[in-house]
Design a protein around this motif. Structure first.
Motif, mmCIF file in Angstrom:
data_model
loop_
_atom_site.group_PDB
_atom_site.id
_atom_site.type_symbol
_atom_site.label_atom_id
_atom_site.label_comp_id
_atom_site.label_asym_id
_atom_site.label_seq_id
_atom_site.Cartn_x
_atom_site.Cartn_y
_atom_site.Cartn_z
ATOM 1 N N LEU A 3 -42.839 -15.730 -47.573
ATOM 2 C CA LEU A 3 -42.844 -17.071 -48.151
ATOM 3 C C LEU A 3 -43.249 -18.094 -47.100
ATOM 4 C CD1 LEU A 3 -39.436 -16.826 -50.058
ATOM 5 C CD2 LEU A 3 -41.722 -16.367 -50.959
ATOM 6 N N GLN A 4 -44.053 -19.065 -47.496
ATOM 7 C CA GLN A 4 -44.525 -20.113 -46.598
ATOM 8 C C GLN A 4 -44.303 -21.453 -47.265
ATOM 9 O OE1 GLN A 4 -46.048 -19.613 -43.466
ATOM 10 N NE2 GLN A 4 -46.093 -21.832 -43.179
ATOM 11 N N ALA A 5 -43.360 -22.227 -46.747
ATOM 12 C CA ALA A 5 -43.062 -23.544 -47.305
ATOM 13 C C ALA A 5 -43.891 -24.618 -46.613
ATOM 14 C CB ALA A 5 -41.578 -23.849 -47.165
ATOM 15 N N SER A 6 -44.250 -25.642 -47.371
ATOM 16 C CA SER A 6 -45.023 -26.750 -46.821
ATOM 17 C C SER A 6 -44.772 -27.997 -47.650
ATOM 18 C CB SER A 6 -46.517 -26.407 -46.815
ATOM 19 O OG SER A 6 -46.983 -26.195 -48.134
ATOM 20 N N GLY A 7 -45.274 -29.130 -47.144
ATOM 21 C CA GLY A 7 -45.205 -30.361 -47.911
ATOM 22 C C GLY A 7 -44.172 -31.357 -47.446
ATOM 23 N N GLY A 8 -43.378 -30.997 -46.452
ATOM 24 C CA GLY A 8 -42.389 -31.931 -45.944
ATOM 25 C C GLY A 8 -43.038 -33.075 -45.181
ATOM 26 N N SER A 20 -44.173 -27.226 -51.520
ATOM 27 C CA SER A 20 -44.754 -26.011 -52.070
ATOM 28 C C SER A 20 -44.239 -24.818 -51.286
ATOM 29 C CB SER A 20 -46.280 -26.048 -51.969
ATOM 30 O OG SER A 20 -46.814 -27.125 -52.702
ATOM 31 N N CYS A 21 -44.152 -23.693 -51.957
ATOM 32 C CA CYS A 21 -43.763 -22.447 -51.307
ATOM 33 C C CYS A 21 -44.691 -21.366 -51.836
ATOM 34 C CB CYS A 21 -42.310 -22.114 -51.595
ATOM 35 S SG CYS A 21 -41.756 -20.526 -50.940
ATOM 36 N N ALA A 22 -45.585 -20.909 -50.975
ATOM 37 C CA ALA A 22 -46.553 -19.897 -51.355
ATOM 38 C C ALA A 22 -46.042 -18.510 -50.955
ATOM 39 C CB ALA A 22 -47.888 -20.174 -50.672
ATOM 40 N N ALA A 23 -46.182 -17.578 -51.874
ATOM 41 C CA ALA A 23 -45.706 -16.212 -51.643
ATOM 42 C C ALA A 23 -46.873 -15.246 -51.507
ATOM 43 C CB ALA A 23 -44.804 -15.775 -52.792
ATOM 44 N N SER A 24 -46.711 -14.274 -50.645
ATOM 45 C CA SER A 24 -47.716 -13.232 -50.500
ATOM 46 C C SER A 24 -47.422 -12.104 -51.475
ATOM 47 C CB SER A 24 -47.702 -12.693 -49.073
ATOM 48 O OG SER A 24 -46.453 -12.063 -48.810
ATOM 49 N N GLY A 25 -48.393 -11.253 -51.697
ATOM 50 C CA GLY A 25 -48.180 -10.074 -52.514
ATOM 51 C C GLY A 25 -48.379 -10.312 -53.998
ATOM 52 N N TYR A 31 -39.668 -12.238 -59.041
ATOM 53 C CA TYR A 31 -38.594 -12.898 -58.300
ATOM 54 C C TYR A 31 -38.188 -14.215 -58.959
ATOM 55 C CZ TYR A 31 -39.484 -9.786 -54.334
ATOM 56 O OH TYR A 31 -39.617 -8.697 -53.527
ATOM 57 N N ASN A 32 -36.888 -14.419 -59.059
ATOM 58 C CA ASN A 32 -36.389 -15.769 -59.264
ATOM 59 C C ASN A 32 -36.588 -16.503 -57.938
ATOM 60 O OD1 ASN A 32 -35.254 -15.112 -61.860
ATOM 61 N ND2 ASN A 32 -33.564 -14.127 -60.768
ATOM 62 N N MET A 33 -36.816 -17.804 -57.990
ATOM 63 C CA MET A 33 -37.071 -18.572 -56.787
ATOM 64 C C MET A 33 -36.095 -19.737 -56.681
ATOM 65 S SD MET A 33 -39.558 -16.977 -55.356
ATOM 66 C CE MET A 33 -39.981 -18.167 -54.069
ATOM 67 N N GLY A 34 -35.747 -20.067 -55.445
ATOM 68 C CA GLY A 34 -34.821 -21.169 -55.236
ATOM 69 C C GLY A 34 -35.226 -22.034 -54.061
ATOM 70 N N TRP A 35 -34.766 -23.266 -54.082
ATOM 71 C CA TRP A 35 -34.902 -24.183 -52.954
ATOM 72 C C TRP A 35 -33.490 -24.518 -52.454
ATOM 73 C CZ3 TRP A 35 -39.238 -25.496 -50.426
ATOM 74 C CH2 TRP A 35 -40.465 -25.355 -51.081
ATOM 75 N N LYS A 75 -50.699 -18.566 -59.173
ATOM 76 C CA LYS A 75 -50.977 -19.005 -57.805
ATOM 77 C C LYS A 75 -49.910 -18.543 -56.818
ATOM 78 C CE LYS A 75 -53.563 -23.144 -59.127
ATOM 79 N NZ LYS A 75 -53.675 -24.629 -59.001
ATOM 80 N N ASN A 76 -48.937 -17.757 -57.307
ATOM 81 C CA ASN A 76 -47.860 -17.263 -56.428
ATOM 82 C C ASN A 76 -47.162 -18.401 -55.691
ATOM 83 O OD1 ASN A 76 -48.560 -14.708 -57.215
ATOM 84 N ND2 ASN A 76 -48.972 -13.933 -55.155
ATOM 85 N N THR A 77 -46.898 -19.487 -56.387
ATOM 86 C CA THR A 77 -46.363 -20.677 -55.735
ATOM 87 C C THR A 77 -45.234 -21.302 -56.560
ATOM 88 O OG1 THR A 77 -48.518 -21.125 -54.735
ATOM 89 C CG2 THR A 77 -46.934 -22.934 -54.745
ATOM 90 N N VAL A 78 -44.210 -21.744 -55.858
ATOM 91 C CA VAL A 78 -43.136 -22.519 -56.480
ATOM 92 C C VAL A 78 -43.154 -23.911 -55.848
ATOM 93 C CG1 VAL A 78 -41.384 -21.675 -54.851
ATOM 94 C CG2 VAL A 78 -40.680 -22.568 -57.070
#
Length: 123
Positions: A3-8, A20-25, A31-35, A75-78
């Motif tokens: 997971l790679q978070a960005s946007g702060g 944004s949180c981009a996931a590989s694979g 997956y459920n996703m959380g912040w 887009k594999n993104t939350v």
């Protein structure tokens, strides 16, 4: 999953940011996703979570009505849209991935974490 978070960033009180949180694979949709967020000297706390399909969401009381979690499985993104930001929202924000049958709100239940992105809200 990685997971790679960005946007702060730095924003004035009342402003907005979108994380944004981009996931590989290819298994993002399983997956459920959380912040979560963690301020200096404090424990990591739940902010928001979203189910695999995006059909179910859950928010901490402190952010209800101001933050919106969403996901794009193509887009594999939350995302975490943060509006009406307050100084008390200042923290490092982390995204997490979890494979339990329903969304959860405690950090120890998450299987994978991103590296975090700093959000600073000035008064």
């Amino acid at each position: 999953v990685q997971l790679q978070a960005s946007g702060g960033g730095l924003v004035q009180a009342g402003g907005s940011l979108r994380l944004s949180c981009a996931a590989s694979g290819r298994t993002f949709s399983t997956y459920n996703m959380g912040w979560f967020r963690q301020a200096p000297g404090k424990e990591r706390e739940f902010v928001a979570a979203i189910s695999r399909s995006g059909g179910t969401t859950n928010y901490a009381d402190s952010v209800k009505g101001r933050f919106t979690i969403s996901r794009d499985n193509a887009k594999n993104t939350v995302y975490l849209q943060m509006n009406s930001l307050k100084p008390e929202d200042t923290a490092v924000y982390y995204c997490g991935a979890d494979r339990r049958s329903s969304i959860v709100t405690t950090p120890y239940e998450y299987d994978y974490w991103g590296q975090g992105t700093q959000v600073t809200v000035s008064s």
